[in-house]
Write a protein that holds these residues in place. Structure first.
Motif, mmCIF file in Angstrom:
data_model
loop_
_atom_site.group_PDB
_atom_site.id
_atom_site.type_symbol
_atom_site.label_atom_id
_atom_site.label_comp_id
_atom_site.label_asym_id
_atom_site.label_seq_id
_atom_site.Cartn_x
_atom_site.Cartn_y
_atom_site.Cartn_z
ATOM 1 N N VAL A 20 -13.878 -33.447 -7.109
ATOM 2 C CA VAL A 20 -14.262 -34.049 -7.942
ATOM 3 C C VAL A 20 -12.405 -34.826 -8.484
ATOM 4 N N LYS A 22 -10.182 -35.989 -10.956
ATOM 5 C CA LYS A 22 -9.984 -36.221 -12.109
ATOM 6 C C LYS A 22 -9.565 -37.149 -13.340
ATOM 7 N N GLU A 350 -19.159 -31.817 -14.185
ATOM 8 C CA GLU A 350 -17.807 -32.325 -14.526
ATOM 9 C C GLU A 350 -17.964 -32.842 -15.359
#
Length: 378
Positions: A20, A22, A350
Protein backbone atom coordinates in the motif's frame (compact mmCIF):
# COMPACT_ATOMS: atom_id res chain seq x y z
CA UNK A 1 3.55 -1.77 4.17
CA UNK A 2 2.92 -5.39 3.17
CA UNK A 3 -0.61 -6.73 3.63
CA UNK A 4 -1.98 -10.18 2.87
CA UNK A 5 -5.74 -10.60 2.55
CA UNK A 6 -7.52 -13.96 2.48
CA UNK A 7 -11.01 -14.40 1.06
CA UNK A 8 -12.61 -17.65 2.26
CA UNK A 9 -15.04 -18.76 -0.41
CA UNK A 10 -16.58 -22.13 -1.20
CA UNK A 11 -14.01 -24.83 -1.75
CA UNK A 12 -11.17 -22.36 -2.13
CA UNK A 13 -9.13 -19.61 -0.51
CA UNK A 14 -8.20 -16.57 -2.61
CA UNK A 15 -5.31 -14.46 -1.38
CA UNK A 16 -3.43 -11.37 -2.45
CA UNK A 17 -0.17 -9.84 -1.30
CA UNK A 18 -0.12 -6.10 -1.75
CA UNK A 19 1.99 -3.09 -0.99
CA UNK A 20 0.00 0.00 0.00
CA UNK A 21 1.36 3.38 -1.05
CA UNK A 22 0.87 5.64 2.01
CA UNK A 23 0.97 8.79 -0.13
CA UNK A 24 -1.57 7.87 -2.81
CA UNK A 25 -3.49 5.09 -1.06
CA UNK A 26 -3.12 2.88 -4.15
CA UNK A 27 -2.91 -0.89 -3.70
CA UNK A 28 -0.17 -2.50 -5.76
CA UNK A 29 -0.75 -6.25 -5.96
CA UNK A 30 2.56 -8.08 -6.05
CA UNK A 31 1.18 -11.64 -5.89
CA UNK A 32 -2.16 -13.40 -5.99
CA UNK A 33 -3.22 -17.01 -5.73
CA UNK A 34 -6.40 -19.06 -5.48
CA UNK A 35 -6.15 -22.58 -4.05
CA UNK A 36 -8.82 -25.27 -3.74
CA UNK A 37 -9.65 -26.06 -0.11
CA UNK A 38 -12.44 -28.58 0.29
CA UNK A 39 -12.76 -27.95 4.03
CA UNK A 40 -14.06 -24.41 3.40
CA UNK A 41 -17.67 -24.09 2.29
CA UNK A 42 -19.69 -20.90 2.14
CA UNK A 43 -17.04 -19.16 4.26
CA UNK A 44 -17.34 -21.79 7.01
CA UNK A 45 -14.76 -24.31 8.20
CA UNK A 46 -15.58 -28.00 7.79
CA UNK A 47 -12.27 -29.27 9.16
CA UNK A 48 -9.73 -27.37 11.28
CA UNK A 49 -6.49 -29.07 10.20
CA UNK A 50 -7.17 -29.08 6.43
CA UNK A 51 -8.36 -25.47 6.61
CA UNK A 52 -5.22 -24.45 8.53
CA UNK A 53 -3.10 -26.27 5.96
CA UNK A 54 -4.91 -24.36 3.21
CA UNK A 55 -4.14 -21.03 4.89
CA UNK A 56 -0.46 -21.94 5.23
CA UNK A 57 -0.26 -23.09 1.61
CA UNK A 58 -1.80 -19.88 0.24
CA UNK A 59 0.49 -17.64 2.29
CA UNK A 60 3.55 -19.72 1.40
CA UNK A 61 2.70 -19.35 -2.28
CA UNK A 62 2.14 -15.60 -1.95
CA UNK A 63 5.45 -15.02 -0.16
CA UNK A 64 7.35 -17.58 -2.27
CA UNK A 65 8.31 -19.28 0.98
CA UNK A 66 10.38 -16.30 2.13
CA UNK A 67 10.22 -14.61 5.54
CA UNK A 68 8.22 -11.44 5.09
CA UNK A 69 6.70 -8.99 7.55
CA UNK A 70 3.04 -8.46 6.75
CA UNK A 71 -0.36 -7.81 8.28
CA UNK A 72 -2.92 -10.58 7.73
CA UNK A 73 -6.54 -9.63 7.00
CA UNK A 74 -9.21 -12.34 6.84
CA UNK A 75 -12.66 -11.89 5.35
CA UNK A 76 -15.85 -13.06 7.04
CA UNK A 77 -18.68 -14.22 4.83
CA UNK A 78 -21.54 -16.69 5.06
CA UNK A 79 -24.97 -17.13 6.58
CA UNK A 80 -23.53 -17.08 10.13
CA UNK A 81 -22.67 -13.38 9.78
CA UNK A 82 -25.01 -10.68 11.06
CA UNK A 83 -24.83 -6.92 10.47
CA UNK A 84 -27.38 -4.70 12.21
CA UNK A 85 -27.82 -0.97 12.56
CA UNK A 86 -27.75 0.45 16.07
CA UNK A 87 -27.98 3.83 17.76
CA UNK A 88 -25.90 5.02 20.71
CA UNK A 89 -25.56 8.29 22.60
CA UNK A 90 -23.55 10.13 25.25
CA UNK A 91 -24.42 13.30 27.16
CA UNK A 92 -21.54 15.77 27.30
CA UNK A 93 -21.46 16.79 30.97
CA UNK A 94 -18.48 19.14 31.00
CA UNK A 95 -20.50 22.32 31.44
CA UNK A 96 -17.50 24.63 31.06
CA UNK A 97 -16.01 23.28 27.85
CA UNK A 98 -18.48 20.79 26.36
CA UNK A 99 -15.75 19.56 24.05
CA UNK A 100 -16.25 15.99 22.82
CA UNK A 101 -13.37 13.66 23.67
CA UNK A 102 -12.35 10.25 22.37
CA UNK A 103 -13.67 8.77 25.64
CA UNK A 104 -17.11 10.27 24.87
CA UNK A 105 -17.02 8.59 21.46
CA UNK A 106 -16.08 5.28 23.06
CA UNK A 107 -19.00 5.44 25.52
CA UNK A 108 -21.44 6.35 22.74
CA UNK A 109 -20.21 3.35 20.71
CA UNK A 110 -20.54 1.04 23.71
CA UNK A 111 -24.12 2.14 24.33
CA UNK A 112 -25.00 1.19 20.75
CA UNK A 113 -24.36 -2.53 21.29
CA UNK A 114 -27.70 -4.35 21.66
CA UNK A 115 -28.10 -6.23 24.92
CA UNK A 116 -27.99 -10.00 24.81
CA UNK A 117 -25.83 -10.57 21.72
CA UNK A 118 -23.64 -13.11 23.51
CA UNK A 119 -26.69 -14.73 25.13
CA UNK A 120 -27.93 -15.65 21.64
CA UNK A 121 -24.72 -17.62 20.87
CA UNK A 122 -23.32 -14.77 18.83
CA UNK A 123 -19.85 -13.25 19.18
CA UNK A 124 -19.34 -9.52 18.84
CA UNK A 125 -16.90 -8.99 15.97
CA UNK A 126 -16.75 -5.21 15.82
CA UNK A 127 -18.76 -2.00 16.07
CA UNK A 128 -18.39 0.46 13.22
CA UNK A 129 -19.54 4.08 13.30
CA UNK A 130 -21.34 5.13 10.15
CA UNK A 131 -21.79 8.74 11.20
CA UNK A 132 -22.22 10.90 14.29
CA UNK A 133 -24.89 13.38 15.35
CA UNK A 134 -24.21 16.40 17.57
CA UNK A 135 -27.26 18.22 18.98
CA UNK A 136 -29.40 16.98 16.08
CA UNK A 137 -26.87 17.78 13.32
CA UNK A 138 -26.30 14.62 11.28
CA UNK A 139 -23.53 13.54 8.92
CA UNK A 140 -20.55 14.26 11.18
CA UNK A 141 -17.59 11.98 10.46
CA UNK A 142 -15.18 12.91 13.28
CA UNK A 143 -16.74 14.55 16.37
CA UNK A 144 -13.59 14.63 18.55
CA UNK A 145 -12.79 18.21 19.61
CA UNK A 146 -16.18 19.59 18.56
CA UNK A 147 -18.58 21.25 20.99
CA UNK A 148 -22.01 19.93 21.86
CA UNK A 149 -24.48 18.86 24.56
CA UNK A 150 -25.47 15.47 23.09
CA UNK A 151 -23.37 13.07 21.01
CA UNK A 152 -25.18 10.34 19.10
CA UNK A 153 -23.78 7.65 16.82
CA UNK A 154 -25.38 5.63 14.05
CA UNK A 155 -23.33 2.47 14.08
CA UNK A 156 -23.12 -0.94 12.50
CA UNK A 157 -22.82 -3.86 14.91
CA UNK A 158 -21.12 -6.90 13.36
CA UNK A 159 -21.68 -10.23 15.07
CA UNK A 160 -21.24 -13.84 14.05
CA UNK A 161 -22.56 -17.19 15.24
CA UNK A 162 -19.95 -18.07 17.85
CA UNK A 163 -19.04 -21.61 16.81
CA UNK A 164 -18.48 -20.80 13.13
CA UNK A 165 -16.52 -17.65 13.89
CA UNK A 166 -14.35 -19.43 16.45
CA UNK A 167 -13.65 -22.32 14.05
CA UNK A 168 -12.36 -19.94 11.39
CA UNK A 169 -10.31 -18.05 13.98
CA UNK A 170 -8.83 -21.31 15.28
CA UNK A 171 -7.93 -22.49 11.78
CA UNK A 172 -6.02 -19.26 11.16
CA UNK A 173 -4.34 -19.56 14.58
CA UNK A 174 -3.35 -23.17 13.85
CA UNK A 175 -1.73 -21.96 10.64
CA UNK A 176 0.55 -19.82 12.80
CA UNK A 177 -1.12 -16.41 12.57
CA UNK A 178 -2.53 -15.30 15.91
CA UNK A 179 -2.81 -11.57 15.24
CA UNK A 180 -5.00 -11.68 12.12
CA UNK A 181 -7.72 -9.07 11.67
CA UNK A 182 -11.22 -10.29 10.78
CA UNK A 183 -13.54 -8.05 8.74
CA UNK A 184 -16.96 -8.67 7.11
CA UNK A 185 -16.32 -9.07 3.39
CA UNK A 186 -19.61 -7.56 2.23
CA UNK A 187 -18.97 -4.34 4.19
CA UNK A 188 -15.42 -3.96 2.86
CA UNK A 189 -16.76 -4.45 -0.68
CA UNK A 190 -19.35 -1.71 -0.20
CA UNK A 191 -16.85 0.76 1.23
CA UNK A 192 -14.18 -0.03 -1.39
CA UNK A 193 -16.20 -0.61 -4.55
CA UNK A 194 -19.16 1.77 -4.33
CA UNK A 195 -18.57 5.42 -5.17
CA UNK A 196 -19.63 8.16 -2.79
CA UNK A 197 -22.57 9.05 -5.04
CA UNK A 198 -23.69 5.41 -5.16
CA UNK A 199 -23.66 5.14 -1.37
CA UNK A 200 -25.51 8.43 -0.99
CA UNK A 201 -28.15 8.17 -3.74
CA UNK A 202 -28.95 4.50 -3.23
CA UNK A 203 -27.35 1.32 -4.50
CA UNK A 204 -27.41 -2.43 -4.07
CA UNK A 205 -24.15 -4.35 -4.18
CA UNK A 206 -24.44 -8.07 -4.96
CA UNK A 207 -21.58 -10.48 -4.30
CA UNK A 208 -22.23 -13.61 -6.39
CA UNK A 209 -20.40 -16.47 -4.70
CA UNK A 210 -20.27 -20.20 -5.35
CA UNK A 211 -22.42 -21.36 -2.40
CA UNK A 212 -23.62 -18.04 -0.95
CA UNK A 213 -24.88 -14.84 -2.55
CA UNK A 214 -24.59 -11.74 -0.39
CA UNK A 215 -26.09 -8.33 -0.97
CA UNK A 216 -26.10 -4.96 0.78
CA UNK A 217 -28.44 -2.01 0.32
CA UNK A 218 -26.91 1.44 0.84
CA UNK A 219 -28.72 4.77 1.05
CA UNK A 220 -27.92 8.22 2.50
CA UNK A 221 -24.30 7.11 2.91
CA UNK A 222 -25.05 4.20 5.26
CA UNK A 223 -25.84 0.51 5.17
CA UNK A 224 -29.60 -0.07 5.32
CA UNK A 225 -29.75 -3.85 5.13
CA UNK A 226 -27.61 -6.91 4.39
CA UNK A 227 -28.32 -10.58 3.74
CA UNK A 228 -26.30 -13.71 3.05
CA UNK A 229 -28.41 -16.09 0.95
CA UNK A 230 -27.41 -19.80 0.90
CA UNK A 231 -27.70 -20.05 -2.88
CA UNK A 232 -24.83 -19.45 -5.28
CA UNK A 233 -23.61 -20.11 -8.79
CA UNK A 234 -22.30 -23.60 -8.01
CA UNK A 235 -25.93 -24.63 -8.33
CA UNK A 236 -25.73 -23.69 -12.01
CA UNK A 237 -22.73 -26.02 -12.35
CA UNK A 238 -24.76 -28.86 -10.84
CA UNK A 239 -27.71 -28.19 -13.13
CA UNK A 240 -25.47 -28.24 -16.22
CA UNK A 241 -23.64 -31.36 -15.01
CA UNK A 242 -26.95 -33.15 -14.50
CA UNK A 243 -28.32 -32.04 -17.87
CA UNK A 244 -25.22 -32.94 -19.89
CA UNK A 245 -24.07 -35.88 -17.74
CA UNK A 246 -20.67 -34.22 -17.31
CA UNK A 247 -18.35 -33.88 -14.29
CA UNK A 248 -18.80 -30.73 -12.22
CA UNK A 249 -15.42 -29.40 -13.36
CA UNK A 250 -16.49 -29.66 -17.00
CA UNK A 251 -19.86 -28.09 -16.20
CA UNK A 252 -18.16 -25.13 -14.52
CA UNK A 253 -15.96 -24.61 -17.57
CA UNK A 254 -19.02 -24.71 -19.83
CA UNK A 255 -20.75 -22.10 -17.66
CA UNK A 256 -17.76 -19.75 -17.64
CA UNK A 257 -17.25 -19.96 -21.42
CA UNK A 258 -20.91 -20.00 -22.40
CA UNK A 259 -22.43 -17.15 -24.42
CA UNK A 260 -26.15 -16.59 -24.08
CA UNK A 261 -28.02 -17.43 -27.27
CA UNK A 262 -25.74 -20.31 -28.26
CA UNK A 263 -28.11 -22.99 -26.96
CA UNK A 264 -31.76 -22.52 -26.03
CA UNK A 265 -31.81 -25.31 -23.45
CA UNK A 266 -28.68 -24.06 -21.67
CA UNK A 267 -30.12 -20.56 -21.73
CA UNK A 268 -33.18 -21.83 -19.87
CA UNK A 269 -31.15 -23.83 -17.34
CA UNK A 270 -28.90 -20.90 -16.44
CA UNK A 271 -31.69 -18.32 -16.43
CA UNK A 272 -33.91 -20.47 -14.20
CA UNK A 273 -31.25 -20.63 -11.47
CA UNK A 274 -30.20 -16.99 -11.93
CA UNK A 275 -33.80 -15.82 -11.56
CA UNK A 276 -34.12 -17.89 -8.39
CA UNK A 277 -31.15 -16.03 -6.88
CA UNK A 278 -32.43 -12.62 -8.01
CA UNK A 279 -35.92 -13.42 -6.73
CA UNK A 280 -34.59 -14.13 -3.24
CA UNK A 281 -32.62 -10.87 -3.28
CA UNK A 282 -35.66 -8.91 -4.44
CA UNK A 283 -37.89 -10.55 -1.85
CA UNK A 284 -35.50 -9.58 0.94
CA UNK A 285 -35.20 -5.99 -0.35
CA UNK A 286 -38.98 -5.62 -0.29
CA UNK A 287 -38.80 -5.97 3.50
CA UNK A 288 -37.15 -2.55 3.64
CA UNK A 289 -39.58 0.37 3.76
CA UNK A 290 -36.85 2.67 2.42
CA UNK A 291 -36.39 0.39 -0.60
CA UNK A 292 -40.11 0.72 -1.33
CA UNK A 293 -40.11 4.50 -0.90
CA UNK A 294 -36.77 5.27 -2.56
CA UNK A 295 -35.57 2.39 -4.75
CA UNK A 296 -31.83 2.40 -5.51
CA UNK A 297 -30.69 3.80 -8.83
CA UNK A 298 -27.45 1.78 -8.98
CA UNK A 299 -26.60 -1.92 -8.83
CA UNK A 300 -23.00 -3.14 -8.59
CA UNK A 301 -22.04 -6.77 -9.21
CA UNK A 302 -19.04 -8.49 -7.66
CA UNK A 303 -17.70 -11.98 -7.00
CA UNK A 304 -16.65 -14.91 -9.15
CA UNK A 305 -20.22 -15.30 -10.42
CA UNK A 306 -20.06 -11.82 -11.93
CA UNK A 307 -18.09 -13.35 -14.82
CA UNK A 308 -21.28 -14.95 -16.14
CA UNK A 309 -21.98 -13.75 -19.67
CA UNK A 310 -24.41 -10.82 -19.94
CA UNK A 311 -25.06 -10.84 -16.17
CA UNK A 312 -25.37 -7.05 -16.03
CA UNK A 313 -28.08 -7.08 -18.68
CA UNK A 314 -30.02 -9.85 -16.94
CA UNK A 315 -29.91 -7.98 -13.61
CA UNK A 316 -30.88 -4.75 -15.32
CA UNK A 317 -33.91 -6.38 -16.94
CA UNK A 318 -35.02 -8.21 -13.80
CA UNK A 319 -34.90 -5.19 -11.47
CA UNK A 320 -35.90 -2.67 -14.16
CA UNK A 321 -32.90 -0.51 -13.29
CA UNK A 322 -30.75 1.42 -15.75
CA UNK A 323 -27.40 1.67 -13.98
CA UNK A 324 -25.76 -1.72 -13.47
CA UNK A 325 -22.00 -2.26 -13.53
CA UNK A 326 -19.28 -4.67 -12.45
CA UNK A 327 -17.55 -3.63 -9.24
CA UNK A 328 -13.81 -3.27 -8.67
CA UNK A 329 -11.80 -1.68 -5.89
CA UNK A 330 -11.28 2.01 -6.59
CA UNK A 331 -7.68 2.12 -5.30
CA UNK A 332 -6.41 -1.20 -6.69
CA UNK A 333 -3.81 -0.97 -9.45
CA UNK A 334 -4.90 -4.38 -10.76
CA UNK A 335 -8.40 -5.86 -10.57
CA UNK A 336 -10.28 -9.06 -11.40
CA UNK A 337 -13.59 -10.52 -10.26
CA UNK A 338 -11.92 -13.39 -8.41
CA UNK A 339 -9.75 -11.15 -6.25
CA UNK A 340 -12.00 -8.10 -5.78
CA UNK A 341 -13.01 -9.22 -2.27
CA UNK A 342 -9.41 -9.70 -1.14
CA UNK A 343 -8.46 -6.28 -2.53
CA UNK A 344 -11.45 -4.73 -0.76
CA UNK A 345 -10.28 -6.16 2.58
CA UNK A 346 -6.92 -4.44 2.14
CA UNK A 347 -8.37 -1.12 1.00
CA UNK A 348 -10.89 -1.02 3.85
CA UNK A 349 -8.30 -1.95 6.49
CA UNK A 350 -5.82 0.62 5.28
CA UNK A 351 -8.45 3.37 5.16
CA UNK A 352 -9.62 2.73 8.73
CA UNK A 353 -6.11 2.13 10.01
CA UNK A 354 -5.17 5.59 8.74
CA UNK A 355 -8.24 7.07 10.47
CA UNK A 356 -7.29 5.34 13.72
CA UNK A 357 -3.81 6.87 13.56
CA UNK A 358 -5.34 10.28 12.94
CA UNK A 359 -7.58 9.97 16.00
CA UNK A 360 -4.54 9.55 18.23
CA UNK A 361 -3.66 13.16 17.51
CA UNK A 362 -6.82 14.22 19.40
CA UNK A 363 -5.89 12.43 22.60
CA UNK A 364 -6.13 8.92 24.04
CA UNK A 365 -7.07 6.13 21.67
CA UNK A 366 -10.69 5.02 21.57
CA UNK A 367 -9.89 1.87 23.51
CA UNK A 368 -10.03 -1.82 22.84
CA UNK A 369 -13.81 -1.82 22.32
CA UNK A 370 -13.78 0.35 19.21
CA UNK A 371 -10.44 -1.04 18.07
CA UNK A 372 -12.16 -4.38 17.41
CA UNK A 373 -12.60 -3.05 13.91
CA UNK A 374 -8.86 -3.58 13.49
CA UNK A 375 -7.97 -6.21 16.08
CA UNK A 376 -8.92 -9.84 16.35
CA UNK A 377 -11.40 -10.30 19.17
CA UNK A 378 -9.79 -13.50 20.38
Amino acid sequence: MNIIALDFGSGKIAGVLAVVDKNTGSINITARVSMPTKEISGGMVLGLRPAAAGVRAVIKELTCGERLNFKLICGLRGTYLNLQRAHGFKNIIDCDVRSITSEDVQLAMESAVPAGIREKNFSLVNVIAQHYIIDGKEGIKDPVGMSGFMLEVESLVVSAFSSHFENLSRAVNMAGFEDAVFLPTILTLCESVLTEDERELGSVLIDFGAEVTAFAFYHHGGLIMHREIPLGFNFIDRDIAYLMQNPLSAAKEIKEQYKFGDDEILDDVIMLRLHEVLQKIHGALLESSLYLKMPPIHMVLCGGGAKLDSLSEHVKNYFKIKKVRLGYCTNAVENSEEYTSACALIQYYEMHNTQEEALEEHGPKLGSFVKKILDNVF
